[in-house]
Design a protein around this motif. Sequence first.
Motif, short mmCIF file in Angstrom:
data_model
loop_
_atom_site.label_atom_id
_atom_site.label_comp_id
_atom_site.label_asym_id
_atom_site.label_seq_id
_atom_site.Cartn_x
_atom_site.Cartn_y
_atom_site.Cartn_z
N LEU A 83 40.28 105.91 91.52
CA LEU A 83 40.90 107.22 91.27
C LEU A 83 42.42 107.12 91.29
O LEU A 83 43.10 107.72 90.43
CB LEU A 83 40.42 108.23 92.31
CG LEU A 83 39.00 108.77 92.13
CD1 LEU A 83 38.61 109.66 93.30
CD2 LEU A 83 38.87 109.55 90.83
N CYS A 84 42.96 106.38 92.23
CA CYS A 84 44.42 106.22 92.29
C CYS A 84 44.94 105.50 91.06
O CYS A 84 46.00 105.85 90.52
CB CYS A 84 44.80 105.46 93.56
SG CYS A 84 44.53 106.36 95.09
N ILE A 85 44.20 104.49 90.59
CA ILE A 85 44.62 103.77 89.39
C ILE A 85 44.54 104.67 88.17
O ILE A 85 45.39 104.62 87.28
CB ILE A 85 43.76 102.51 89.22
CG1 ILE A 85 44.06 101.51 90.34
CG2 ILE A 85 44.01 101.85 87.87
CD1 ILE A 85 43.12 100.33 90.38
N PHE A 86 43.52 105.53 88.12
CA PHE A 86 43.39 106.48 87.01
C PHE A 86 44.62 107.39 86.92
O PHE A 86 45.21 107.58 85.85
CB PHE A 86 42.14 107.35 87.19
CG PHE A 86 40.92 106.79 86.54
CD1 PHE A 86 40.92 106.42 85.20
CD2 PHE A 86 39.75 106.63 87.26
CE1 PHE A 86 39.79 105.91 84.60
CE2 PHE A 86 38.62 106.11 86.67
CZ PHE A 86 38.64 105.75 85.34
N PHE A 87 45.02 107.95 88.06
CA PHE A 87 46.09 108.96 88.04
C PHE A 87 47.48 108.33 87.95
O PHE A 87 48.37 108.89 87.31
CB PHE A 87 45.99 109.83 89.29
CG PHE A 87 44.84 110.78 89.29
CD1 PHE A 87 44.80 111.84 88.39
CD2 PHE A 87 43.77 110.62 90.15
CE1 PHE A 87 43.73 112.71 88.37
CE2 PHE A 87 42.69 111.48 90.13
CZ PHE A 87 42.67 112.54 89.24
N LEU A 88 47.68 107.18 88.58
CA LEU A 88 49.00 106.56 88.58
C LEU A 88 49.20 105.61 87.41
O LEU A 88 50.34 105.38 86.99
CB LEU A 88 49.22 105.80 89.89
CG LEU A 88 49.27 106.62 91.17
CD1 LEU A 88 49.29 105.71 92.39
CD2 LEU A 88 50.48 107.53 91.18
N GLY A 89 48.11 105.06 86.89
CA GLY A 89 48.25 104.04 85.86
C GLY A 89 48.75 104.54 84.53
O GLY A 89 49.49 103.85 83.83
N SER A 90 48.36 105.76 84.16
CA SER A 90 48.74 106.26 82.83
C SER A 90 50.25 106.44 82.71
O SER A 90 50.85 106.01 81.72
CB SER A 90 48.02 107.58 82.56
OG SER A 90 48.34 108.54 83.56
N GLU A 91 50.88 107.04 83.72
CA GLU A 91 52.33 107.26 83.63
C GLU A 91 53.10 105.94 83.74
O GLU A 91 54.12 105.76 83.06
CB GLU A 91 52.79 108.22 84.72
CG GLU A 91 52.55 107.76 86.14
CD GLU A 91 53.09 108.73 87.17
OE1 GLU A 91 53.16 108.35 88.36
OE2 GLU A 91 53.44 109.86 86.79
N ASN A 92 52.60 105.00 84.54
CA ASN A 92 53.26 103.70 84.63
C ASN A 92 53.11 102.91 83.34
O ASN A 92 54.06 102.22 82.92
CB ASN A 92 52.67 102.90 85.80
CG ASN A 92 53.12 103.41 87.15
OD1 ASN A 92 54.25 103.85 87.30
ND2 ASN A 92 52.23 103.39 88.12
N GLU A 93 51.95 103.01 82.72
CA GLU A 93 51.73 102.27 81.48
C GLU A 93 52.53 102.85 80.33
O GLU A 93 52.98 102.12 79.43
CB GLU A 93 50.25 102.24 81.15
CG GLU A 93 49.85 101.20 80.13
CD GLU A 93 48.37 100.91 80.15
OE1 GLU A 93 47.92 100.16 79.26
OE2 GLU A 93 47.67 101.42 81.05
#
Length: 249
Positions: A92-102
Amino acid sequence: MGGKTYTVFMKKKSSQKLSLNSPISFFVSWIPILILILKCFAKNQFLDSLFICNGAAFGSFPFKFNSFTNYISIFLHPFGSYQFTDCFCASLCIFFLGSENEERYGSALLLLLILLATLVSGVFSVCFNPLFLTGSAEIVFLFFILSFFQEKSFPLAKASAFFVYFLFVLFSALNFNGEKKSLLAVPVLIQLLGASVSGAVCYFSAISSIKKNKNLSKKAQKDKMSEKKSANPNSKKSQSSIGDENAEF
């Protein structure tokens, strides 16, 4: 009684297409869940060894240097997990944080940073970890650190979320049976160290690239000024001649 009639025009609904705008975050978050489900149905020691990075020689799970799967587990251990709660929370953390970082850093750079954090965590686990290393906590830590770089001021809410996630991973590791409580915190600290090293590399490389861009822009401005001066070599002479004529009058 005659009432007014209103005509309503309905616009055609535009067909929405599926788009994968952050592929790295999507696959990194889904692969641990699929592997955990697969391990529930097919219990295999070889499958477990691929996603568990062993520790130091003095520990309970020493790294076997003559085993090829142990070397692969250095890079594949983020896809493993021993608890459903840890796996789902990290995903869940990767879902929410990954998009803006990518979107900010790009898929290629984000993949390199993930590999660097994984490699550093694996190497430190082989050297100093008395236990084993598994789970994608270093990726979540890395995504938090990268998201901090995007903020102009200190993000208190995001820092609180980072602290809560760190406590969650730490206490879930301390609940692991069969080992001393003081040793159970070492894998979590190693994962935090790997994420910090990768985040620091990203930060200092970004600073150096900014300095290079500033130097290039300064050189470009100087070149433009020199081109203008070389294009009008008689401008100073004409100005001086006009000044001499004014002095004669």
